[in-house]
Structure formats: structure tokens, C-alpha cells
Design an enzyme around this catalytic site. Structure first.
Site, short mmCIF file in Angstrom:
data_model
loop_
_atom_site.label_atom_id
_atom_site.label_comp_id
_atom_site.label_asym_id
_atom_site.label_seq_id
_atom_site.Cartn_x
_atom_site.Cartn_y
_atom_site.Cartn_z
N LYS A 1 0.84 -1.21 0.00
CA LYS A 1 0.00 0.00 0.00
C LYS A 1 0.87 1.25 0.00
CE LYS A 1 -2.80 0.82 3.69
NZ LYS A 1 -2.56 2.17 4.24
N SER A 2 1.85 1.31 0.89
CA SER A 2 2.71 2.50 0.99
C SER A 2 3.42 2.77 -0.33
CB SER A 2 3.77 2.30 2.08
OG SER A 2 3.17 2.19 3.34
N LYS B 1 -4.77 5.71 14.56
CA LYS B 1 -4.83 5.02 13.27
C LYS B 1 -6.29 5.04 12.76
CE LYS B 1 -0.48 4.14 12.96
NZ LYS B 1 0.32 4.85 11.96
N ARG C 1 -6.67 1.73 17.88
CA ARG C 1 -6.38 0.29 17.86
C ARG C 1 -6.04 -0.28 19.23
NH1 ARG C 1 -3.34 0.18 11.97
NH2 ARG C 1 -5.27 0.28 10.74
N ASP D 1 1.66 -1.30 12.03
CA ASP D 1 0.36 -1.74 11.50
C ASP D 1 0.06 -3.20 11.82
OD1 ASP D 1 -0.04 0.77 10.47
OD2 ASP D 1 0.65 0.28 8.46
N ARG E 1 -8.45 12.30 12.42
CA ARG E 1 -7.02 11.96 12.57
C ARG E 1 -6.16 13.23 12.62
NH1 ARG E 1 -5.58 6.93 8.97
NH2 ARG E 1 -3.76 7.01 10.32
N ARG F 1 -7.58 -3.36 9.31
CA ARG F 1 -6.61 -4.24 9.98
C ARG F 1 -7.26 -4.99 11.16
NH1 ARG F 1 -2.73 -3.83 6.75
NH2 ARG F 1 -2.03 -1.83 5.93
N ARG G 1 2.98 5.94 -3.24
CA ARG G 1 4.14 6.76 -3.61
C ARG G 1 4.40 6.69 -5.10
NH1 ARG G 1 4.30 5.61 1.65
NH2 ARG G 1 5.61 6.78 3.12
C1 S3P Z 1 2.41 4.74 6.23
C2 S3P Z 1 2.98 5.05 7.43
C3 S3P Z 1 2.46 4.60 8.73
C4 S3P Z 1 1.49 3.44 8.58
C5 S3P Z 1 0.52 3.66 7.47
C6 S3P Z 1 1.23 3.86 6.14
C7 S3P Z 1 3.02 5.26 4.98
O1 S3P Z 1 1.77 5.69 9.33
O2 S3P Z 1 0.79 3.24 9.79
O3 S3P Z 1 -0.36 2.54 7.35
O4 S3P Z 1 2.67 4.78 3.88
O5 S3P Z 1 3.86 6.16 5.09
P1 S3P Z 1 2.54 6.80 10.22
O6 S3P Z 1 3.51 7.46 9.36
O7 S3P Z 1 1.46 7.73 10.69
O8 S3P Z 1 3.16 6.03 11.34
#
Ligand code: S3P
Length: 432
Positions: free
Chosen positions: A19-20, A339, A343, A312, A119, A386, A24
Site C-alpha cells: 500500500k505505501s 490510526k 487500535r 500496522d 485523525r 486491519r 508513492r
Molecule cells: C504509512 C505510514 C504509517 C502506517 C501507514 C502507512 C506510509 O503511518 O501506519 O499505514 O505509507 O507512510 P505513520 O507514518 O502515521 O506512522
């Protein structure tokens, strides 16, 4: 979703894109010159929100037959959107795109769903404002909706109070539009996908300890990107393979970037039988396959610098701890409260429903493992993907039949989750 006790899990699962990294790839492709072609892109609702935001800013993006093509327009090629940018449930979209929006010569607004509107955005509003950005929380509550207007940005050294890849990436992206070097120092290193990928696109970015620095106004060029599988999605299968008796599963295509692989460290430390196979590099990221066999787990303590590498995965680790012998302590993880759901609360509440002895704390939880005291339960996802996936896995290891309410939210990060899990139990789907 109804999930029955599983006798055993057998077979192979291929993990969908990270996902991350998927977010990007779209964002950096959009602000680069030329075409970026992405394969194994995660077709989850969060990443589709990112595509939709960039389309609204005039970036042509094709998403067909397993290939996403982004026709980048360069650092200054985005157009003013005629509509509010809707990030849906995606914190990553909200925070990373904000760094890019802060540097644009147009005004726009960003908003998202009910969870996003709760958030914390102050963590990006403060450093962006220190860089000279014209950005505000419209309701003045430190949350979305956010309004952006054009401004001249200057580079700053920023000392982040939290280890957060979203905060770090937001500031580094704003740094692309600033008048000097921007650097971010965090208490503990968080996931470094932005650093690796921006560098591959041509940015001048360097890391020294927990500090990352970026120079402004690079010429970014489009790339071919194969997205590695998401270790955060693989985590549910790791746990399922360990907890369901008589199981042996092969989990293919797991991204094992050292800033993300804390789940493997912790599982092994709890006594897990996991064999790492076929280690390779995919688009600059380490990837492997994992062979997982049922294991008797024991207690552990998770704290400090390990937390960002498994943030996560804490809900599913908590499930593993409930089935393990002894007292597991999770601390230094107050970030869990902000989150997609709180959680600490949502994990503890569901553990309690299945008979586990759990004590939520200010920055984590304490779980008294006792497999014999656990029983089937009615679980609630609280709209958090999650949480839904963690307790679907718990259900397979519990006796009888459990229910996960609000199960459909897995769409956010893993639309095929239930189908992939069901196949390992020998059926093609679970009952809704
Ligand atoms: C993410 C960073 C994390 C993670 C999120 C995805 C990212 O969050 O919990 O699911 O893609 O940079 P935080 O940067 O708030 O810790």
C-alpha cells in the site's frame, strides 16, 4: 462474515502490492516528467483515492489489466482541481499529498471520510507552516478538511516528535518546492520507501542516522516500478499459518524492507517456524517468500525502536499473543490510538470478546496468553481494515463459528483477503 474453525491451512498465497509503495508510485510519477508504469499496483480503496486525487489535478492515469500508467507532468505540472480532493479513508494520501499541495501555485481543499476527519493533521500543519506554507485546518481543530493556498516555501531542519513516515514524507515532498535544503529527524527511523523511491526518480535525497535531507527543484523522471507484496497484508497469513494447527503455507512475494519487517522478528522470537526463501530485490526493495508452519508460541515484549517497523501489525501480533503461553507486553505504541481506529481500544475489545485476558494501557496493552480460555465470538471491525483481518484470522484458530461485523472494510488494503484466506482452508469463499 462468518468464519468457522479451520482444521488446517494448506497452499500458496501471492501477496498483493504494498500500500505505501503503491501510493508513492502514483504521487512521484505524477510530479515527474514522462511516463511511470506500475505493475502489481494495490487496487485497494486507499490507493484508488490517490489516483482519483491526481486525476483531479490533470494527471492522466490509466489503470487497466494489471498495469497502471501515470503520465507525469513534472514538478510544476499539476492543475488546480475544480473539486475538493477526497482522500477517503487514506491517511497516507492525506498527509503525503499535503506536502505536494503546499508547494503549488493554486488554492484547493482536501477532505476525507469520518475517520480521516478525526485523525491528527497538526503533525504536518506545524512543520509545513514553519516552511512558509499557506495551509489551515478549516474547522480549526487540527484535522481535515484542510485548505491550501499558494506560498513560497523555505527549507527547514525539522525535528519530528513522532516517528512517522507520513510526516517525514510530507515534509520531504514540500522540500522539493522550497528554496534550500529540507531535513527531517525522527526519534526512530520509520519506513523509508519515500527515500528509496524518490532517489530512483532522480531526487537528491540522503540519509544519515535518523535524519533525511532533500535538495529542492530536482528533475524527476518517470520510471518502471514493480510493487513488492505488502508485508502488512502477509502478516495475516503468517499468523494464520502459525495459529491454525497442522498448517503449512507458502506466502509468496513479501516485501521485507528492514524498516517494515518487525513482524518476522517478533514471530520468530515468539517461537514461530518461518523459513525465508528466494530473497531478491524488486524495484530497489528486498522481497522474499515465506514458508510458515504451525507453531506453539510464547510470550514476548515489544517496545522502543521495533515499534515503527511493525506499527500496522500490532493488532495481529496481539491476536498471536492471546494464543501464546505467558504474558506479552506491548508498549511505546501510543500511535495506535490515532490510526484508522483507536487500535488499543478496538484490539483489546475484540480480544476480550474471544475470552482473552487483556489490559489496555496508555501506550499499548498487556495480554495474558492462554489458548485454552479462548472461544468463538462476535467481532466488530469498527470500520478498520486491519482489525477486520486480524479477527478473521483469530476466528480460524478458535472453536466453532465466529462472525466479523463490518467485514467489508478490508477493501481499503486487501480486496481479495477473504477469498485468499478461504482457499487455504479448502473452500472457495466464506459465508456472508
Ligand atoms: C504509512 C505510514 C504509517 C502506517 C501507514 C502507512 C506510509 O503511518 O501506519 O499505514 O505509507 O507512510 P505513520 O507514518 O502515521 O506512522
Amino acid at each position: 462474515m462468518e468464519l468457522k474453525h479451520a482444521e488446517r491451512l494448506r497452499g500458496t498465497v501471492f501477496i498483493p502490492g504494498d500500500k505505501s509503495i503503491s501510493h508513492r508510485a502514483i504521487m512521484f510519477g505524477a510530479i515527474s516528467e514522462g511516463t511511470t508504469e506500475i505493475t502489481n499496483f494495490l487496487q485497494g480503496a486507499d490507493c484508488l483515492s490517490t489516483i482519483s486525487c491526481f486525476r483531479k489535478m490533470g494527471i492522466p492515469i490509466e489503470n487497466e489489466q494489471g498495469r497502471v500508467t501515470v503520465h507525469g507532468k513534472g514538478l510544476h505540472g499539476l492543475l488546480a482541481p475544480s473539486d475538493i480532493l477526497d482522500v477517503g479513508n487514506s491517511g497516507t494520501t492525506a498527509r503525503l499529498i499535503s506536502g505536494i499541495l503546499a508547494g503549488q501555485a493554486f488554492s484547493c481543499e482536501l477532505n476525507g471520510d469520518a475517520s480521516i476527519q478525526k485523525r491528527p493533521m497538526k503533525r504536518i500543519l506545524e512543520p509545513l507552516s514553519a516552511m512558509g506554507a499557506n495551509v489551515k485546518s478549516i474547522k480549526d481543530n487540527g484535522c481535515a478538511p484542510l485548505a491550501f493556498a499558494s506560498a513560497r516555501l523555505h527549507g527547514i531542519p525539522y525535528q519530528s516528535p513522532v516517528s512517522s513516515a507520513q510526516v517525514k514524507s510530507c515534509i520531504l515532498l514540500a522540500g522539493l518546492y522550497a528554496d534550500g535544503t529540507t531535513s527531517v529527524t525522527e526519534p526512530v527511523i520509520s519506513r523509508n520507501h519515500t527515500e528509496l523511491m524518490l532517489s530512483a526518480f532522480g531526487a537528491e535525497i540522503s540519509s544519515n542516522g535518523t535524519t533525511v535531507s532533500i535538495l529542492p527543484h530536482p528533475k524527476l523522471r518517470g520510471l518502471q516500478i514493480e510493487v513488492p507484496g505488502d508485508i502488512s497484508s502477509a502478516a495475516y497469513f503468517i499468523a494464520a499459518g502459525l495459529l491454525v494447527k497442522d498448517s503449512e503455507i507458502l506466502i509468496k512475494n513479501v516485501g521485507v524492507n528492514p524498516t517494515r519487517d518487525g513482524i518476522i522478528t517478533v514471530a520468530k522470537e515468539m517461537g514461530a517456524n518461518i523459513v525465508i526463501q528466494n530473497k531478491r530485490t524488486v524495484s530497489g526493495e528486498p522481497v522474499c517468500d515465506l514458508l510458515v508452519k504451525s507453531s506453539d508460541l510464547h510470550k514476548t515484549t515489544i517496545s522502543g525502536s521495533l515499534i515503527p517497523a511493525l506499527i500496522d501489525e500490532i493488532p495481529i501480533i496481539a491476536v498471536m499473543a492471546a494464543f501464546a503461553e505467558g504474558k506479552t507486553i506491548i508498549k511505546d505504541a501510543a500511535e495506535l490510538k490515532v490510526k484508522e481506529s483507536d487500535r488499543i481500544f478496538t484490539t483489546s475489545e475484540n480480544l476480550r470478546r474471544m475470552g482473552a485476558a487483556v489490559r489496555p494501557t496508555e501506550d499499548g496493552m498487556v495480554i495474558e496468553g492462554n489458548p485454552d480460555s479462548l472461544y468463538h465470538a462476535d467481532f466488530e471491525s469498527y470500520g478498520d481494515h486491519r482489525i477486520a483481518m486480524s479477527f478473521a484470522v483469530a476466528a480460524l484458530a478458535l472453536n466453532g463459528t465466529s462472525t466479523v461485523h463490518g467485514a467489508e472494510c478490508v477493501e481499503i488494503s486487501y480486496p481479495e483477503f477473504y477469498g485468499d484466506l478461504a482457499k487455504l482452508t479448502g473452500v472457495s469463499s466464506f459465508n456472508k
